[in-house]
Design an enzyme around this catalytic site. Structure first.
Site, short mmCIF file in Angstrom:
data_model
loop_
_atom_site.label_atom_id
_atom_site.label_comp_id
_atom_site.label_asym_id
_atom_site.label_seq_id
_atom_site.Cartn_x
_atom_site.Cartn_y
_atom_site.Cartn_z
N CYS A 154 58.71 63.17 31.34
CA CYS A 154 58.52 61.79 30.88
C CYS A 154 59.17 61.57 29.52
O CYS A 154 59.60 60.46 29.21
CB CYS A 154 57.03 61.44 30.83
SG CYS A 154 56.06 62.52 29.76
N HIS A 558 51.62 61.77 27.26
CA HIS A 558 52.55 61.14 28.20
C HIS A 558 53.38 60.10 27.45
O HIS A 558 52.86 59.37 26.60
CB HIS A 558 51.77 60.49 29.34
CG HIS A 558 52.64 59.84 30.38
ND1 HIS A 558 53.54 60.56 31.15
CD2 HIS A 558 52.77 58.54 30.77
CE1 HIS A 558 54.16 59.73 31.97
NE2 HIS A 558 53.72 58.51 31.75
#
Length: 829
Positions: A154, A558
């Site tokens: 990510c 994230h």
């Protein structure tokens, strides 16, 4: 120019067409539906008079071409030609002569090349030429393509989406694809170009898989191998450094001279007088807002030439980084006899460094002027440093009070260590983080006390630092430690400003994350308070393009990105393969980590519209001028494109360099005279080019250089083989391996610049008697006396370091190491 094999094979089917015919047809209507222009298309098939509408209407031009098997058609507004059979744009320009050194081609007014100019207000929003689509499709946003997570990737996906939504960079890879050329591995620029083309294609998929680019970045930097979570800012730095390295080109002499004059004018300050020397290189490696902080908390400036290694928060001084020099022991137990010589200054022996530029440096490079003032003698030392991103500290409450007090009182203040409170990290903190974000989004900001703004972070970065106590300044005029003040200002603003908020702090045993909310403007970020008086940038306000956010703790989390689509102006959340439209308030409440700002460009948009109007005024009598395709892309996407840079496709003699002959079509665009004159009067630069020819002088120089390289390497190999065959040479000469590698790169054609005089200063040391001898552990090679004389006659320099030895001495077991290294360095030639 493209090779002959790249030419469209259907050009022979074109009948006789004059400019007058095309101009007459452009005033007509579609022969199928009667609609008028602009953007009518004329069939170019022999004896076919058909004119049809394009994609904005019923696309009768395409229907006609498919039904009649007529391959070539020309847009009567832009005069760009499309081949349906080849499915690509083709060019009708008169080709250059077959032999590079031959006479220049002459193009008559009757068959002058048809102009090809992508002057569009929002180029990425324009439909692909030759594709049939409805008018509604024309207005659909592109670039809303997700990226598949390849396993904790990510950090990469968020960074790529943020870069993809930087119009100047994306437009370069879409419109100037022919300029994406490199012979450097792993050709990451090619992988990035392919990815951008997929993401912004009209028939885009819902998501793409960035496998090729991921593989390339892992080859460049092993840190990104495996499936561990990485820092998105370090990935950005590595990617941009590698793109710059692969796409960089030397700045030609004329352009470099202008740049140097500009730099020298801006760096001369009133305070630096009486010929004061500049501070040493290690004195200003970064313009820190606090010089006595720990390395992790220092405001960081990244040099554009910095290698793409990750940022290590515990590393020492940058100049001390790297491996120690390799030692090359002599062949026999030496009895040293040295000639008396003066060790040359390393700086005096260095050849002039070649300036380079790339699309990366054009878009992201800015510069700061760093100053240190001695509070005793008032001497001011200055240095100019390039940056591609600003790493800003996040000030705590006490720092905010000091900053605001300093701002209101207009006096320098040192923010000190940004003392943010760090919560205990772990799974509980991870949950609390999401709860906090939800509560913050629902609660007025005044409830939480003073709000940290992006302007506060900038003020902390540019605040003056007091140099005193253990951190006193070594003044070169006073010749002793003095109290001083250190500060920096922006000298040149980049087209796109990348800001990194320093949220992570890494210690030996643990890591922390600063979760303080930093408010940032979506429009109108004003940098005027932080500009040096010498700053030449006219536009000083910025609008937000994209922001990368990190959810979680220092140990896990994230990354996502929020980006504004350049076509419809809407904001979207990019979360790996998922793309969702969001309201701008969601963006404003985001926990920003990396932000990309673009110069406000309302005036530039009006300028482009004016030029498009001029381009539509077709007059047969106008001359045609060539302009750099890359500069025209800047004009289309930059707020301040700068002077016209036709030097990028010309040599210093005004012709086409022979090595660019085969792809000159990728480097230039043809403009009508009225458009050229408008752009030239508005932006300056140049030179004006209405005639292309291959430079004969450069061709002769290239042949002479190739001959010189061949003679030098052949002579060296011959002399070195004779040296290798000697069992016990009476004398061995030492040569710096650093200089030898520069010479080797030159003779192998890897570097166009000769190495300059031999510089043995790094391997020599002077004894008390004035004799020069080999430095212990020096990185040197062994050559024969004949080889030394040959190289020294060619390049000069020194000092001469000779090792004389007795034949009766026994051989050192490692004695062949040096000469074997020299041989290994050249045997691949």
């Amino acid at each position: 120019m493209g090779d002959s094999k790249d030419l469209c094979p259907h050009l022979d089917s074109i009948g006789e067409v004059t400019k007058e015919d095309l101009l007459f047809k452009s005033k007509g209507v579609c022969q199928s539906c009667g609609v008028t222009g602009p953007n009518l298309w004329a069939c170019l098939q022999v004896s076919c008079p058909y004119v049809g509408c394009g994609e904005s209407f019923a696309d009768h031009s395409t229907i006609h071409a498919q039904a009649k098997k007529h391959n070539l058609t020309v847009n009567l507004t832009t005069f760009r030609v499309w081949c349906y059979a080849c499915e690509k744009e083709v060019f009708l320009e008169r080709r250059l002569a077959a032999h590079p050194a031959g006479p220049s081609p002459r193009v008559s007014e009757q068959d002058s090349p048809l102009p090809s100019h992508p002057l569009k207000a929002v180029p990425i929003a324009v439909a692909d030429e030759g594709e049939s689509e409805s008018e509604d499709d024309d207005l659909k946003p592109r670039g809303l393509t997700g990226m598949k997570n390849l396993g904790n990737s990510c950090y990469m996906n968020a960074a790529l989406q943020a870069l993809s939504n930087c119009p100047p960079l994306t437009q370069f890879f879409l419109e100037c694809g022919g300029l994406v050329r490199t012979d450097k591995k792993p050709a990451l620029c090619k992988s990035y170009q392919k990815l951008v083309s997929e993401v912004w294609h009209r028939r885009r998929p819902s998501y793409v898989v960035p496998t090729s680019l991921s593989h390339g970045i892992k080859l460049v930097n092993p840190m990104f191998r495996g499936y561990a979570q990485q820092d998105t800012q370090e990935f950005l730095r590595c990617l941009m450094d590698q793109l710059h390295e692969e796409l960089k080109e030397p700045v030609v002499a004329a352009a470099a001279a202008l740049a140097e004059a500009r730099d020298s004018d801006s760096s001369d300050t009133d305070e630096k007088r009486e010929g004061d020397p500049s501070p040493s290189e290690d004195e200003f490696l970064s313009c820190d807002s606090s010089s006595d902080r720990e390395p992790d908390n220092e405001a960081h400036l990244r040099s554009a030439s910095r290698p793409c290694s990750p940022v290590h928060h515990h590393e020492g001084h940058a100049k001390l980084a790297g491996s120690p020099p390799r030692a090359s022991p002599v062949r026999m137990g030496p009895s040293y006899v040295f000639k008396k010589a003066q060790v040359p200054s390393a700086g005096s022996r260095r050849r002039r460094e070649q300036r380079h530029r790339s699309v990366i440096s054009d878009i992201f490079d800015g510069s700061v002027l760093s100053l240190v003032q001695c509070l005793t003698c008032d001497r001011v030392s200055t240095t100019v440093e390039t940056f591609q991103d600003l790493s800003l500290p996040i000030p705590g409450k006490e720092d905010l009070a000091k900053l605001h007090s300093a701002i209101y009182q207009n006096v320098p203040a040192k923010p000190g260590a940004c003392g943010d409170s760090y919560a205990t990290q772990g799974w509980l903190a991870f949950i609390m983080e999401y709860i906090r974000r939800f509560v913050v989004s629902c609660t007025p900001s005044w409830f939480w006390g003073p709000v940290v703004t992006l302007e506060d972070c900038l003020a902390a970065f540019f605040a003056a630092d007091e140099l005193k106590g253990d951190n006193m300044y070594s003044c070169e005029r006073c010749k002793k430690l003095r109290n001083g003040v250190k500060y920096c200002k922006v000298l040149r603003l980049p087209e796109i400003l990348c800001i990194h908020l320093k949220r992570f702090r890494h210690e030996v045993m643990y890591s922390f994350k600063i979760s303080s909310h930093v408010s940032f403007p979506l429009e109108g970020l004003d940098l005027r308070p932080f500009l040096a008086k010498e700053c030449t940038s006219q536009i000083t306000t910025y609008d937000l393009l994209s922001v990368i956010c990190h959810h979680g703790t220092a140990g896990s989390g994230h990354y996502i990105a929020y980006c504004q689509n350049v076509i419809n102006g809407q904001w979207y959340e990019f979360d790996d393969q998922y793309v969702t439209e969001v309201h701008e308030t969601v963006v404003q409440n985001a926990e920003a980590y990396v932000l990309f700002y673009r110069k406000s460009s309302e005036e530039a948009v009006r300028e482009r519209q004016q030029v498009v109007s001029l381009a539509a005024m077709r007059e047969p009598s106008l001359l045609r001028f060539y302009v750099s395709r890359e500069w025209l892309n800047k004009f289309n996407t930059f707020a301040e494109p700068g002077p016209i840079t036709n030097h990028t496709f010309l040599c210093s003699h005004g012709g086409i360099p022979p090595h660019k002959y085969h792809y000159i079509d990728d480097l230039v665009v043809i403009l009508p005279q009225n458009v050229w004159e408008h752009l030239y009067n508005r932006f300056g630069g140049g030179p004006a080019v209405n005639h292309l020819y291959v430079c004969c002088i450069c061709q002769v120089e290239i042949e002479a250089l190739a001959k010189r390289r061949r003679i030098e390497i052949d002579t060296f190999i011959k002399l070195n083989k004779a040296f290798q065959a000697e069992e016990s040479p009476g004398v061995i000469y030492c040569i710096s391996m650093q200089w030898f590698r520069e010479w080797e790169a030159f003779v192998k054609g890897k570097d166009n610049e000769p190495p300059g005089p031999i510089d043995n200063s790094r391997i020599a040391q002077v004894k008390g008697s004035g004799h020069i001898q080999l430095k212990q552990g020096a990185d040197y090679g062994q050559i024969s006396e004949e080889t030394w004389v040959y190289l020294n006659n060619l390049y000069g320099g020194g000092p001469e370091i000779a090792i004389r030895q007795s034949v009766a001495q026994l051989q050192d077991p490692e004695s062949l190491h040096g000469e074997q290294k020299i041989e290994a360095e050249t045997r691949a030639v």
